[in-house]
Scaffold this motif. Structure first.
Motif, PDB file in Angstrom:
ATOM      1  N   LYS A 131      -1.767  10.978   3.781  1.00  0.00           N
ATOM      2  CA  LYS A 131      -2.801   9.937   3.819  1.00  0.00           C
ATOM      3  C   LYS A 131      -2.260   8.627   4.354  1.00  0.00           C
ATOM      4  CE  LYS A 131      -5.640  11.627  -0.012  1.00  0.00           C
ATOM      5  NZ  LYS A 131      -4.812  12.720  -0.542  1.00  0.00           N
ATOM      6  N   ASN A 132      -1.039   8.665   4.864  1.00  0.00           N
ATOM      7  CA  ASN A 132      -0.319   7.422   5.061  1.00  0.00           C
ATOM      8  C   ASN A 132       0.601   7.595   6.266  1.00  0.00           C
ATOM      9  OD1 ASN A 132       2.338   5.980   4.464  1.00  0.00           O
ATOM     10  ND2 ASN A 132       0.969   5.031   2.971  1.00  0.00           N
ATOM     11  N   GLU A 133       0.847   6.522   6.964  1.00  0.00           N
ATOM     12  CA  GLU A 133       1.662   6.604   8.183  1.00  0.00           C
ATOM     13  C   GLU A 133       3.070   7.133   7.887  1.00  0.00           C
ATOM     14  OE1 GLU A 133       1.761   7.245  11.595  1.00  0.00           O
ATOM     15  OE2 GLU A 133      -0.133   6.347  10.909  1.00  0.00           O
ATOM     16  N   VAL A 134       3.636   6.678   6.774  1.00  0.00           N
ATOM     17  CA  VAL A 134       4.984   7.116   6.399  1.00  0.00           C
ATOM     18  C   VAL A 134       4.987   8.616   6.116  1.00  0.00           C
ATOM     19  CG1 VAL A 134       6.739   6.962   4.583  1.00  0.00           C
ATOM     20  CG2 VAL A 134       5.707   4.869   5.499  1.00  0.00           C
ATOM     21  N   ASP A 135       4.003   9.085   5.358  1.00  0.00           N
ATOM     22  CA  ASP A 135       3.932  10.514   5.053  1.00  0.00           C
ATOM     23  C   ASP A 135       3.692  11.332   6.318  1.00  0.00           C
ATOM     24  OD1 ASP A 135       4.274   9.941   2.368  1.00  0.00           O
ATOM     25  OD2 ASP A 135       2.116   9.798   1.994  1.00  0.00           O
ATOM     26  N   ARG A 136       2.886  10.799   7.215  1.00  0.00           N
ATOM     27  CA  ARG A 136       2.634  11.525   8.460  1.00  0.00           C
ATOM     28  C   ARG A 136       3.909  11.654   9.289  1.00  0.00           C
ATOM     29  NH1 ARG A 136      -2.936   9.854   8.113  1.00  0.00           N
ATOM     30  NH2 ARG A 136      -2.359   7.706   8.608  1.00  0.00           N
ATOM     31  N   ARG A 137       4.706  10.596   9.299  1.00  0.00           N
ATOM     32  CA  ARG A 137       5.948  10.657  10.067  1.00  0.00           C
ATOM     33  C   ARG A 137       6.870  11.745   9.533  1.00  0.00           C
ATOM     34  NH1 ARG A 137      11.098   8.049  10.002  1.00  0.00           N
ATOM     35  NH2 ARG A 137      10.623   6.413   8.513  1.00  0.00           N
ATOM     36  N   PHE A 138       7.015  11.806   8.187  1.00  0.00           N
ATOM     37  CA  PHE A 138       7.919  12.813   7.621  1.00  0.00           C
ATOM     38  C   PHE A 138       7.314  14.218   7.685  1.00  0.00           C
ATOM     39  CE2 PHE A 138      10.043   9.027   6.151  1.00  0.00           C
ATOM     40  CZ  PHE A 138      11.375   9.390   6.219  1.00  0.00           C
ATOM     41  N   THR A 139       5.996  14.315   7.653  1.00  0.00           N
ATOM     42  CA  THR A 139       5.341  15.609   7.827  1.00  0.00           C
ATOM     43  C   THR A 139       5.613  16.135   9.236  1.00  0.00           C
ATOM     44  OG1 THR A 139       3.601  15.022   6.273  1.00  0.00           O
ATOM     45  CG2 THR A 139       3.121  16.826   7.787  1.00  0.00           C
ATOM     46  N   HIS A 140       5.452  15.240  10.202  1.00  0.00           N
ATOM     47  CA  HIS A 140       5.721  15.613  11.591  1.00  0.00           C
ATOM     48  C   HIS A 140       7.166  16.090  11.734  1.00  0.00           C
ATOM     49  CE1 HIS A 140       5.503  15.418  15.971  1.00  0.00           C
ATOM     50  NE2 HIS A 140       6.692  14.864  15.921  1.00  0.00           N
ATOM     51  N   GLU A 141       8.069  15.376  11.128  1.00  0.00           N
ATOM     52  CA  GLU A 141       9.490  15.726  11.221  1.00  0.00           C
ATOM     53  C   GLU A 141       9.761  17.086  10.560  1.00  0.00           C
ATOM     54  OE1 GLU A 141      13.236  13.863   9.109  1.00  0.00           O
ATOM     55  OE2 GLU A 141      12.267  12.418  10.443  1.00  0.00           O
ATOM     56  N   LEU A 142       9.112  17.315   9.417  1.00  0.00           N
ATOM     57  CA  LEU A 142       9.299  18.587   8.706  1.00  0.00           C
ATOM     58  C   LEU A 142       8.781  19.756   9.534  1.00  0.00           C
ATOM     59  CD1 LEU A 142      10.008  20.144   6.081  1.00  0.00           C
ATOM     60  CD2 LEU A 142       7.747  19.521   5.195  1.00  0.00           C
ATOM     61  N   LEU A 143       7.634  19.551  10.213  1.00  0.00           N
ATOM     62  CA  LEU A 143       6.988  20.651  10.936  1.00  0.00           C
ATOM     63  C   LEU A 143       7.490  20.801  12.370  1.00  0.00           C
ATOM     64  CD1 LEU A 143       3.319  20.273   9.671  1.00  0.00           C
ATOM     65  CD2 LEU A 143       5.051  21.909   8.931  1.00  0.00           C
ATOM     66  N   GLU A 173      25.335   9.888   1.130  1.00  0.00           N
ATOM     67  CA  GLU A 173      25.178   8.487   1.528  1.00  0.00           C
ATOM     68  C   GLU A 173      23.767   8.311   2.050  1.00  0.00           C
ATOM     69  OE1 GLU A 173      28.199   7.086   4.249  1.00  0.00           O
ATOM     70  OE2 GLU A 173      26.788   5.586   5.001  1.00  0.00           O
ATOM     71  N   PRO A 174      22.994   7.402   1.434  1.00  0.00           N
ATOM     72  CA  PRO A 174      21.628   7.227   1.930  1.00  0.00           C
ATOM     73  C   PRO A 174      21.648   6.609   3.325  1.00  0.00           C
ATOM     74  CG  PRO A 174      21.972   6.078  -0.174  1.00  0.00           C
ATOM     75  CD  PRO A 174      23.307   6.517   0.309  1.00  0.00           C
ATOM     76  N   LEU A 175      20.866   7.182   4.226  1.00  0.00           N
ATOM     77  CA  LEU A 175      20.759   6.648   5.579  1.00  0.00           C
ATOM     78  C   LEU A 175      19.453   5.890   5.753  1.00  0.00           C
ATOM     79  CD1 LEU A 175      21.957   9.808   7.555  1.00  0.00           C
ATOM     80  CD2 LEU A 175      23.296   7.800   6.893  1.00  0.00           C
ATOM     81  N   GLU A 176      18.437   6.266   4.948  1.00  0.00           N
ATOM     82  CA  GLU A 176      17.103   5.701   5.160  1.00  0.00           C
ATOM     83  C   GLU A 176      16.265   5.981   3.914  1.00  0.00           C
ATOM     84  OE1 GLU A 176      14.950   7.913   8.106  1.00  0.00           O
ATOM     85  OE2 GLU A 176      13.254   6.515   8.113  1.00  0.00           O
ATOM     86  N   ALA A 177      15.419   5.037   3.535  1.00  0.00           N
ATOM     87  CA  ALA A 177      14.474   5.277   2.443  1.00  0.00           C
ATOM     88  C   ALA A 177      13.160   4.590   2.785  1.00  0.00           C
ATOM     89  CB  ALA A 177      15.016   4.741   1.122  1.00  0.00           C
ATOM     90  N   CYS A 178      12.058   5.304   2.604  1.00  0.00           N
ATOM     91  CA  CYS A 178      10.712   4.764   2.845  1.00  0.00           C
ATOM     92  C   CYS A 178       9.804   5.234   1.732  1.00  0.00           C
ATOM     93  CB  CYS A 178      10.082   5.329   4.110  1.00  0.00           C
ATOM     94  SG  CYS A 178      10.973   5.046   5.592  1.00  0.00           S
ATOM     95  N   ALA A 179       8.993   4.347   1.216  1.00  0.00           N
ATOM     96  CA  ALA A 179       8.071   4.733   0.148  1.00  0.00           C
ATOM     97  C   ALA A 179       6.637   4.739   0.648  1.00  0.00           C
ATOM     98  CB  ALA A 179       8.199   3.768  -1.023  1.00  0.00           C
ATOM     99  N   SER A 180       5.892   5.739   0.244  1.00  0.00           N
ATOM    100  CA  SER A 180       4.435   5.723   0.331  1.00  0.00           C
ATOM    101  C   SER A 180       3.937   5.916  -1.088  1.00  0.00           C
ATOM    102  CB  SER A 180       3.931   6.855   1.222  1.00  0.00           C
ATOM    103  OG  SER A 180       3.814   8.046   0.464  1.00  0.00           O
ATOM    104  N   PRO A 181       2.631   5.749  -1.332  1.00  0.00           N
ATOM    105  CA  PRO A 181       2.155   6.045  -2.697  1.00  0.00           C
ATOM    106  C   PRO A 181       2.450   7.484  -3.116  1.00  0.00           C
ATOM    107  CG  PRO A 181       0.518   4.769  -1.501  1.00  0.00           C
ATOM    108  CD  PRO A 181       1.587   5.134  -0.498  1.00  0.00           C
ATOM    109  N   ALA A 182       2.536   8.408  -2.169  1.00  0.00           N
ATOM    110  CA  ALA A 182       2.669   9.834  -2.515  1.00  0.00           C
ATOM    111  C   ALA A 182       4.109  10.285  -2.695  1.00  0.00           C
ATOM    112  CB  ALA A 182       1.991  10.685  -1.450  1.00  0.00           C
ATOM    113  N   ALA A 183       5.053   9.586  -2.070  1.00  0.00           N
ATOM    114  CA  ALA A 183       6.443  10.035  -2.150  1.00  0.00           C
ATOM    115  C   ALA A 183       7.371   8.951  -1.625  1.00  0.00           C
ATOM    116  CB  ALA A 183       6.659  11.308  -1.339  1.00  0.00           C
ATOM    117  N   THR A 184       8.604   8.983  -2.121  1.00  0.00           N
ATOM    118  CA  THR A 184       9.663   8.163  -1.539  1.00  0.00           C
ATOM    119  C   THR A 184      10.557   9.108  -0.748  1.00  0.00           C
ATOM    120  OG1 THR A 184       9.580   6.682  -3.423  1.00  0.00           O
ATOM    121  CG2 THR A 184      11.531   6.557  -2.035  1.00  0.00           C
ATOM    122  N   HIS A 185      10.662   8.844   0.526  1.00  0.00           N
ATOM    123  CA  HIS A 185      11.406   9.724   1.422  1.00  0.00           C
ATOM    124  C   HIS A 185      12.798   9.154   1.615  1.00  0.00           C
ATOM    125  CE1 HIS A 185       7.429  11.446   2.416  1.00  0.00           C
ATOM    126  NE2 HIS A 185       7.026  10.180   2.404  1.00  0.00           N
TER     127      HIS A 185
END
Lengths: 202, 202
Positions: free
Chosen positions: A44-56, A182-194
């Motif tokens: 539902k969110n730009e951040v989630d869409r980015r990680f969904t795209h990456e996963l798929l 080692e964390p390289l990147e962190a992004c939060a959406s309401p649905a998940a913290t990536h």
């Protein structure tokens, strides 16, 4: 030849479970486990869409456990081709860890399931070779991810931390004491913290 | 009167432990537990400095468990004033959950330790009243944090997720099944991924 990264990409609850309890053919993600995947089932969110795209995004190859391929049964029945229907979302060779030998199953869309009976290290080696310089995805479940992490074979661990406490289920990090990232990147959406980690050792 | 937020701020391992095993007077954070606090003991990064500043910023009041106040003993000896030395970093009233009644201990710098023997809800109520419209910090340990979260009394949960797997110790989320949060912010440094959650219910 350049080697692709081995990436383990998992959705995990706040309390460290990657599936709920009582996984079954009817409820493959366990009780409450579907909640962990809402962020990419219906982003539902730009951040989630980015990680969904990456996963798929198609990978060079995929490694997964037996229960992620298909429902738990005593033996193969020669008909069932997993949860994924005729055109699985992988579009790449998928190496399934199992105790039951079986011929490869080519599917529509470029996915072929290969069944590996001699362990995670062998599945990873075959996946690496098939992937060439493209990434290898370790897709789960928990046991497969743990085996690959324990073997020091994972370069990046991407966790989608879903802000819910399941209370029980299958833990990712059991018996991985000493693993360091080692964390390289962190992004939060309401649905998940990536969070993307580089795995630096054990 | 406006009420301040109740904030629970904790450092936690990748596998969900907020202290290592075998906590003792010599090793109050348990084996390996000090690792969880390096990000604020010696912040090396702008992100870590920001969250360290926020953690140390004076609050309206603080709630903490008995073991966080001082070492585990059978009874108070009337001399010991906790881990914190003569000038504790709180500069506010601190409500210590304990089974042993004791007179308040005023310290240098504005910290006074109050000892609460009738439970977490009472400690929180006293802290809220003392804090007025300033925030109340729930500082730990795990049992105190769990009690406050279970009581639905925490508005924000700030987790500093340290990229290490402890393997054993004290888990934050045990018996909190159903707790739901919403991530408000996530920032990664090499030492920790800092996630601020709004607690939305159980």
């Amino acid at each position: 030849v350049a080697q692709g990264l081995v990436i383990c990409d998992l959705s995990i609850s706040l309390d460290g479970f990657i599936a709920g309890p009582d996984q079954s053919a009817d409820q493959p993600l366990g009780i409450g486990g579907r909640r962990l995947h809402e962020w990419h089932f219906s982003p539902k969110n730009e951040v989630d869409r980015r990680f969904t795209h990456e996963l798929l995004e198609p990978k060079g190859a995929v490694v997964m456990g037996r229960n992620m391929f298909g429902p738990i049964r005593g033996a193969w029945d020669g008909e069932w081709n997993g949860w994924w229907g005729g055109d699985p979302p992988y579009h790449a060779p998928v190496f399934v860890l199992t105790h039951h030998a079986r011929d490869p199953e080519p599917m529509a869309g470029g996915t072929t399931f290969h069944f590996v009976t001699d362990g995670a290290a062998s599945a990873l080696a075959q996946a690496r070779e098939a992937a060439g310089d493209k990434p290898v995805l370790v897709a789960g479940g928990a046991q497969t991810a743990r085996q690959c992490l324990a073997a020091g074979a994972v370069d990046e661990l991407v966790l989608h931390v879903v802000p819910a406490v399941l209370g029980s289920g299958e833990r990712l990090f059991d018996d991985l004491g000493g693993l360091a990232c080692e964390p390289l990147e962190a992004c939060a959406s309401p649905a998940a913290t990536h969070i993307r980690y580089r795995v630096v050792g054990r």
